[in-house]
Write a protein that holds these residues in place. Sequence first.
Motif, short mmCIF file in Angstrom:
data_model
loop_
_atom_site.label_atom_id
_atom_site.label_comp_id
_atom_site.label_asym_id
_atom_site.label_seq_id
_atom_site.Cartn_x
_atom_site.Cartn_y
_atom_site.Cartn_z
N GLY A 242 0.80 -1.23 0.00
CA GLY A 242 0.00 0.00 0.00
C GLY A 242 0.83 1.27 0.00
O GLY A 242 0.31 2.37 -0.12
N VAL A 243 2.18 1.18 0.11
CA VAL A 243 3.01 2.40 0.14
C VAL A 243 3.96 2.41 -1.05
O VAL A 243 3.90 3.30 -1.91
CB VAL A 243 3.82 2.50 1.45
CG1 VAL A 243 4.54 3.83 1.51
CG2 VAL A 243 2.93 2.33 2.66
N GLY A 244 4.82 1.40 -1.14
CA GLY A 244 5.76 1.40 -2.25
C GLY A 244 6.84 0.37 -2.06
O GLY A 244 6.58 -0.73 -1.56
N TYR A 245 8.07 0.74 -2.43
CA TYR A 245 9.18 -0.20 -2.37
C TYR A 245 10.35 0.43 -1.64
O TYR A 245 10.49 1.66 -1.60
CB TYR A 245 9.63 -0.61 -3.78
CG TYR A 245 8.54 -1.26 -4.59
CD1 TYR A 245 8.36 -2.65 -4.55
CD2 TYR A 245 7.70 -0.50 -5.37
CE1 TYR A 245 7.35 -3.24 -5.29
CE2 TYR A 245 6.70 -1.08 -6.11
CZ TYR A 245 6.52 -2.46 -6.07
OH TYR A 245 5.53 -3.04 -6.80
N THR A 246 11.25 -0.41 -1.11
CA THR A 246 12.45 0.13 -0.47
C THR A 246 13.57 -0.90 -0.50
O THR A 246 13.33 -2.09 -0.70
CB THR A 246 12.16 0.57 0.98
OG1 THR A 246 13.33 1.17 1.52
CG2 THR A 246 11.81 -0.63 1.86
N ILE A 247 14.79 -0.44 -0.34
CA ILE A 247 15.93 -1.32 -0.11
C ILE A 247 16.47 -0.92 1.26
O ILE A 247 16.68 0.28 1.53
CB ILE A 247 17.03 -1.16 -1.19
CG1 ILE A 247 16.51 -1.68 -2.54
CG2 ILE A 247 18.30 -1.91 -0.79
CD1 ILE A 247 17.50 -1.57 -3.68
N ASN A 248 16.65 -1.87 2.13
CA ASN A 248 17.09 -1.56 3.49
C ASN A 248 18.48 -0.96 3.50
O ASN A 248 19.33 -1.28 2.66
CB ASN A 248 17.10 -2.82 4.34
CG ASN A 248 15.68 -3.25 4.71
OD1 ASN A 248 14.75 -2.43 4.67
ND2 ASN A 248 15.52 -4.51 5.04
N ARG A 249 18.70 -0.10 4.50
CA ARG A 249 20.04 0.44 4.70
C ARG A 249 20.94 -0.66 5.22
O ARG A 249 20.50 -1.49 6.01
CB ARG A 249 19.98 1.58 5.72
CG ARG A 249 21.14 2.53 5.66
CD ARG A 249 21.03 3.54 6.80
NE ARG A 249 19.88 4.44 6.64
CZ ARG A 249 19.93 5.56 5.91
NH1 ARG A 249 21.04 5.90 5.32
NH2 ARG A 249 18.87 6.32 5.82
N LEU A 250 22.18 -0.72 4.76
CA LEU A 250 23.09 -1.77 5.22
C LEU A 250 23.66 -1.39 6.58
O LEU A 250 24.00 -0.22 6.81
CB LEU A 250 24.26 -1.93 4.23
CG LEU A 250 24.06 -2.88 3.06
CD1 LEU A 250 25.37 -3.03 2.31
CD2 LEU A 250 23.60 -4.26 3.55
N HIS A 251 23.76 -2.37 7.46
CA HIS A 251 24.40 -2.09 8.75
C HIS A 251 25.76 -2.74 8.79
O HIS A 251 25.90 -3.90 8.47
CB HIS A 251 23.52 -2.63 9.89
CG HIS A 251 22.18 -1.96 9.91
ND1 HIS A 251 21.99 -0.67 10.35
CD2 HIS A 251 20.98 -2.40 9.51
CE1 HIS A 251 20.73 -0.35 10.23
NE2 HIS A 251 20.10 -1.38 9.70
#
Lengths: 221, 469
Positions: free
Chosen positions: A211-220
Amino acid sequence: MRLLLVEDDLMLGEALQDALMPHSYVVDWVKDGESALKSLRREHFEIIILDIGLPGMDGFEVLKKLRTEKFEVPVLLLTARDSLTDKVTGLDAGADDYLLKPFDLDELLARLRALSRRAAGRAIPFINYGKLCINPENQTVSYDNQPIVLARREYMVLIKLLENTGRVLSREQLEQSLYGWLDDVDSNALEVHIHHIRKKIPVDLIRTVRGVGYTINRLHH
Amino acid sequence: MSIRRFLLAGLLGTLLLSFAVIFFFNRYQAFVEVGELYDAQLAQSSRILQGFLNRPTDEIDFDHINNALLAATQSYSENEVHDDASMRSDSGHKYEYKFAIQIWDKNTNLLVKSPSAPLYAIADFKNGYSIKKIGKFNWHIFTQHLPSNGYWIVTAERADIRQEIIDKLTYSSLAGPLAGMIFLALGVIAVVTKGLQPLIDLSQQIRERNIDKLEPLVLEKTPKELIPLGQAVNLLMEQVSQDVERERRFLGDIAHELRTPLAAMKLNAQNGLYSKDIYSVQNFLIKIVRGVDRSIRLIEQLLTLARLDPRALGEPEICVLGDIAQEVINALSPQQQSGVHIYLEKSLFNTQLNAYPDLLSVMLRNLIENACRYSPEGGTINLAAEQTADNIIFTLTDQGPGVSEQQLQSLGKRFFRERPADRMGSGLGLSIVARIAELHHAQVSFSNAVPQGLVVNILFPVIHTNGNS
C-alpha cells in the motif's frame, strides 16, 4: 534518472535528448524559463541542464528564481560565452557546474554523473551494496563479480532505490523518475520491472511495503 | 610647442628687456646729470681764479699759487691704485692729480700750472667747454678769457672721474631693481609651473585611461577653463565605451550563435559514432548537415551585416520597390517560399525611391524570407507602398503567428527571434533590415495584424529637391 533540459535551440535540444536517452536519463525538454519553473513546481527532477541564452527570462534569472523557491536540484549551466564573469555569475547564482558550448558528450555525461553523485552524498564513482556493485559510467551491474544484464528501466529503478536506501519510495515517485512526459506508462509496468530485477539478482534486495511502495534496506556494518 | 616654455621665455624675456631699458635710461640720466654738475664745477673753479686774477699783474704772486698747487699734490702717481681711505688726508686728496689748472697771460706765457697739467696749452684759446686727449686720457676743459688783463684761465678735469661716477651711480641704482627682478623671475617660474599643473594633471588622468578603463575624468579640482575640455573628453569616452560595450555584447552574441549549432553538430556526430545501426547513423548525419547549413547561413548574414558600411555605399539611385521585390521573389527557392503566396500590390511599381538598390534588395529578401518562414502553408504575404507628402511607406503583412506586444519591442535587435528557435532563423535578419533602414534614414516599426500576422512598416523620408521640407 529524470532530467529537465532547458534549451531554446531546437537543434541542440534534440541532439541532447538523443545523446542522453541511451545513458538512462529520462529527458524532459522545455524551451523557455517560464515553462522550466512550471515543470519544476509540478514534478520532481533529479538534475537540470540549463542554457543561459534563453529568450525572455534568461538562464541566470531562472536559476535565481528556482533557488529562491528552494529547489535544491543540481543545475548544470550551458553557456556559449567564455567570459569569466558569466561563469562566476552562474556559479554564484546557484549553479553546480557549467559547460562551455560546444562540449564533448563524454564530458557532459561525466559531469552529470558527478552532479548526481554529489547530490546522493557519495564521493566514490561506484555504487556498492553488499556484493552488488554498480558502475554508473558504463551502466554495468555485477553481483559477486558476476555481471548482471539489466534493461534500461530496470537499471533506473535499481539506482533510484539504491540512492535512497532506508526510505520507502512510492509508486508515483518511482514512476516519475522512470517516465518522461512523452512516455506511455503501463499501469503495471513498474511491477514488471521490479519482478525482473528480483529474478536477475541472486538475493532479494527490494522489499515491498504494501500500500506504500518499495524500499531497499540500509546496510548495517 | 610647449605652453610652459612659451610662457617662461616670453615673461622672462620681457623682464630682461625691461631691465635693460631701465639700465640704459639710468646710465644716460647719470651721464647727463654728472656732466652738468662737473661742467658747472669747472666753471666755478675758473670763476674763483678769475676773482683773484682780476687786478694788476704786479699784485699777483704767481709763484705762491704754483707752490700751493705743487704742495697739495706732492706725492701722486697716475698709475697707483688707491683705496678710498688712503686717498683722503688732512692736506688733500690724491684725486687732485685728476684736475689741472693753467693760467696764461695775453702773450701766451704760462703763468700758473698745476703739477698734473702739461707745459703746453691744454686747449685752444677760446672761451667755453671742450674735450681733448692729453697723454692717455681725455680731459674736459673749460677755458675763460679775462678781458681786463687778457689772461686765459684753463681748468680741466680727467674724463674717467666722470665715467667712474656715472658707473657707480648706475650700478648702485640698479642693485635694488636687479634683486627685485630675480625675485620676479623666480615668481614667474613658480606661477607658470603652478598655473600649468592642472593641465598636466588632466593629461595624466587621460593617459591613465585605456579601452578597458574608460571611466569619466574627475573634474572636481580642475579650473573652470579646463572643464569644457574635460567634459568633451568625458563625452567622447562615454560614446566610445558604449560602442565598445555594444561590440563586446555583439561578439558575445555571435559567440553564442556560432557555438550553439556547433554544440549540436558535435553531439550529433558523437551520437552517430555511438550508434550501432546504420539507420540512426544516417539520421544523425542528416542532422549534422542541417547544422552546417544553419551555420553557413548565419555566417553569410554576419558578413552581410559587416559589409553594411556607410563608407562603401556610393551614391543612391532611383529605385522602383516593385522591381526589386520581384527580383528577390524570383531568386527564392521553392523550399524557401514553402508554398506561400507572395502578392505585390501595384502601388509598389508606382513608387520611386532614392536609395541604394543592392541594400534594398538585401532588405526585402530578409523580410520576405522571414515572412515565409513564419507563414502557415498556403498563406499569403502582401507587399504594398504608399506615397505621402513627406514619406514613402512600405508595408509587408504576413499571416504568421505574429508576436506578443512585449516582443514587438525586441524585434530588429540582433539575435532576437520572433518564435524562439522553433524555426531555423539566424536571428540576424531583422537587424540587417534595421541597419539598412538606418542607412536610408528610414524607420522600421512592427505591429500585429488582425486577425493574425505580423505587419512590418518602413517609413522612408522623401528628400525634396526644391528646397521645401
